[in-house]
Design a protein around this motif. Sequence first.
Motif, PDB file in Angstrom:
ATOM      1  N   MET A 169      33.046  39.390  27.063  1.00  0.00           N
ATOM      2  CA  MET A 169      34.151  38.662  27.658  1.00  0.00           C
ATOM      3  C   MET A 169      35.341  39.609  27.831  1.00  0.00           C
ATOM      4  O   MET A 169      35.575  40.471  26.998  1.00  0.00           O
ATOM      5  CB  MET A 169      34.534  37.470  26.784  1.00  0.00           C
ATOM      6  N   GLN A 170      36.046  39.422  28.916  1.00  0.00           N
ATOM      7  CA  GLN A 170      37.273  40.169  29.180  1.00  0.00           C
ATOM      8  C   GLN A 170      38.466  39.210  29.113  1.00  0.00           C
ATOM      9  O   GLN A 170      38.314  38.009  29.325  1.00  0.00           O
ATOM     10  CB  GLN A 170      37.261  40.756  30.591  1.00  0.00           C
ATOM     11  N   ARG A 171      39.637  39.769  28.875  1.00  0.00           N
ATOM     12  CA  ARG A 171      40.871  38.981  28.921  1.00  0.00           C
ATOM     13  C   ARG A 171      41.870  39.719  29.796  1.00  0.00           C
ATOM     14  O   ARG A 171      42.067  40.922  29.672  1.00  0.00           O
ATOM     15  CB  ARG A 171      41.453  38.782  27.533  1.00  0.00           C
ATOM     16  N   PHE A 172      42.491  38.970  30.700  1.00  0.00           N
ATOM     17  CA  PHE A 172      43.552  39.484  31.559  1.00  0.00           C
ATOM     18  C   PHE A 172      44.797  38.649  31.287  1.00  0.00           C
ATOM     19  O   PHE A 172      44.709  37.432  31.135  1.00  0.00           O
ATOM     20  CB  PHE A 172      43.185  39.339  33.041  1.00  0.00           C
ATOM     21  N   VAL A 173      45.943  39.322  31.235  1.00  0.00           N
ATOM     22  CA  VAL A 173      47.221  38.634  31.105  1.00  0.00           C
ATOM     23  C   VAL A 173      48.079  39.095  32.275  1.00  0.00           C
ATOM     24  O   VAL A 173      48.235  40.291  32.510  1.00  0.00           O
ATOM     25  CB  VAL A 173      47.907  38.936  29.754  1.00  0.00           C
ATOM     26  N   LEU A 174      48.594  38.123  33.019  1.00  0.00           N
ATOM     27  CA  LEU A 174      49.362  38.414  34.225  1.00  0.00           C
ATOM     28  C   LEU A 174      50.691  37.681  34.176  1.00  0.00           C
ATOM     29  O   LEU A 174      50.845  36.688  33.456  1.00  0.00           O
ATOM     30  CB  LEU A 174      48.581  37.974  35.473  1.00  0.00           C
ATOM     31  N   THR A 175      51.647  38.158  34.965  1.00  0.00           N
ATOM     32  CA  THR A 175      52.949  37.513  35.006  1.00  0.00           C
ATOM     33  C   THR A 175      53.407  37.347  36.445  1.00  0.00           C
ATOM     34  O   THR A 175      52.974  38.089  37.338  1.00  0.00           O
ATOM     35  CB  THR A 175      53.998  38.301  34.182  1.00  0.00           C
ATOM     36  N   ASP A 217      33.479  29.703  39.656  1.00  0.00           N
ATOM     37  CA  ASP A 217      32.505  30.490  40.412  1.00  0.00           C
ATOM     38  C   ASP A 217      32.791  31.988  40.374  1.00  0.00           C
ATOM     39  O   ASP A 217      31.882  32.802  40.532  1.00  0.00           O
ATOM     40  CB  ASP A 217      32.453  30.021  41.868  1.00  0.00           C
ATOM     41  N   SER A 218      34.045  32.361  40.155  1.00  0.00           N
ATOM     42  CA  SER A 218      34.409  33.780  40.134  1.00  0.00           C
ATOM     43  C   SER A 218      34.124  34.442  38.790  1.00  0.00           C
ATOM     44  O   SER A 218      34.170  35.659  38.683  1.00  0.00           O
ATOM     45  CB  SER A 218      35.894  33.950  40.476  1.00  0.00           C
ATOM     46  N   GLY A 219      33.856  33.630  37.778  1.00  0.00           N
ATOM     47  CA  GLY A 219      33.605  34.187  36.449  1.00  0.00           C
ATOM     48  C   GLY A 219      34.737  33.961  35.471  1.00  0.00           C
ATOM     49  O   GLY A 219      34.741  34.516  34.374  1.00  0.00           O
ATOM     50  N   ILE A 220      35.706  33.134  35.843  1.00  0.00           N
ATOM     51  CA  ILE A 220      36.783  32.786  34.908  1.00  0.00           C
ATOM     52  C   ILE A 220      36.278  31.668  34.009  1.00  0.00           C
ATOM     53  O   ILE A 220      35.867  30.606  34.481  1.00  0.00           O
ATOM     54  CB  ILE A 220      38.059  32.377  35.665  1.00  0.00           C
ATOM     55  N   LEU A 258      43.703  34.875  31.397  1.00  0.00           N
ATOM     56  CA  LEU A 258      42.365  34.614  31.924  1.00  0.00           C
ATOM     57  C   LEU A 258      41.332  35.192  30.968  1.00  0.00           C
ATOM     58  O   LEU A 258      41.395  36.382  30.634  1.00  0.00           O
ATOM     59  CB  LEU A 258      42.166  35.286  33.282  1.00  0.00           C
ATOM     60  N   ASP A 259      40.414  34.381  30.523  1.00  0.00           N
ATOM     61  CA  ASP A 259      39.237  34.858  29.808  1.00  0.00           C
ATOM     62  C   ASP A 259      38.086  34.766  30.796  1.00  0.00           C
ATOM     63  O   ASP A 259      37.868  33.702  31.407  1.00  0.00           O
ATOM     64  CB  ASP A 259      38.956  34.008  28.570  1.00  0.00           C
ATOM     65  N   THR A 260      37.367  35.878  30.956  1.00  0.00           N
ATOM     66  CA  THR A 260      36.379  35.972  32.026  1.00  0.00           C
ATOM     67  C   THR A 260      35.048  36.528  31.517  1.00  0.00           C
ATOM     68  O   THR A 260      34.967  37.068  30.416  1.00  0.00           O
ATOM     69  CB  THR A 260      36.885  36.898  33.152  1.00  0.00           C
ATOM     70  N   THR A 261      34.058  36.443  32.387  1.00  0.00           N
ATOM     71  CA  THR A 261      32.782  37.094  32.114  1.00  0.00           C
ATOM     72  C   THR A 261      32.988  38.607  32.135  1.00  0.00           C
ATOM     73  O   THR A 261      33.994  39.102  32.661  1.00  0.00           O
ATOM     74  CB  THR A 261      31.740  36.702  33.171  1.00  0.00           C
ATOM     75  N   ASP A 262      32.032  39.336  31.606  1.00  0.00           N
ATOM     76  CA  ASP A 262      32.138  40.793  31.542  1.00  0.00           C
ATOM     77  C   ASP A 262      32.157  41.439  32.924  1.00  0.00           C
ATOM     78  O   ASP A 262      32.736  42.511  33.091  1.00  0.00           O
ATOM     79  CB  ASP A 262      30.988  41.382  30.724  1.00  0.00           C
TER      80      ASP A 262
END
Length: 112
Positions: free
Chosen positions: A1-7, A37-40, A56-60
Amino acid sequence: MQRFVLTLQLRPDPSLVAEYVARHREVWPAVLDSLRDSGILRSEIFLHGFQLIMVLDTTDDFTLEHKAVMDQANPIVMRWEQEMAKFQAVDNAGNDASKRWIVLENVFRFAA
């Protein structure tokens, strides 16, 4: 799992902020489908004044670039993004919603 943080910065208008929050209580089903569908796997948006933070927690295999391509191909998502643009203080992104949110760099992590 990946995590993205955006502002992202909202326009400094309390009535627009209130409308933005209200609109996110009823996100269109097709927009939610596009996230899935995008993997989020999980998406959360936090508000502080006029500043938004999205986690956002996403698929690898998820990438923001692929999500942007998927969004461009989806007329419902594009209509949602056009409607959200009126709330956002990001005039230099034009119609490219993927350029509105800024990815934050992780500078500290603690895990017990």
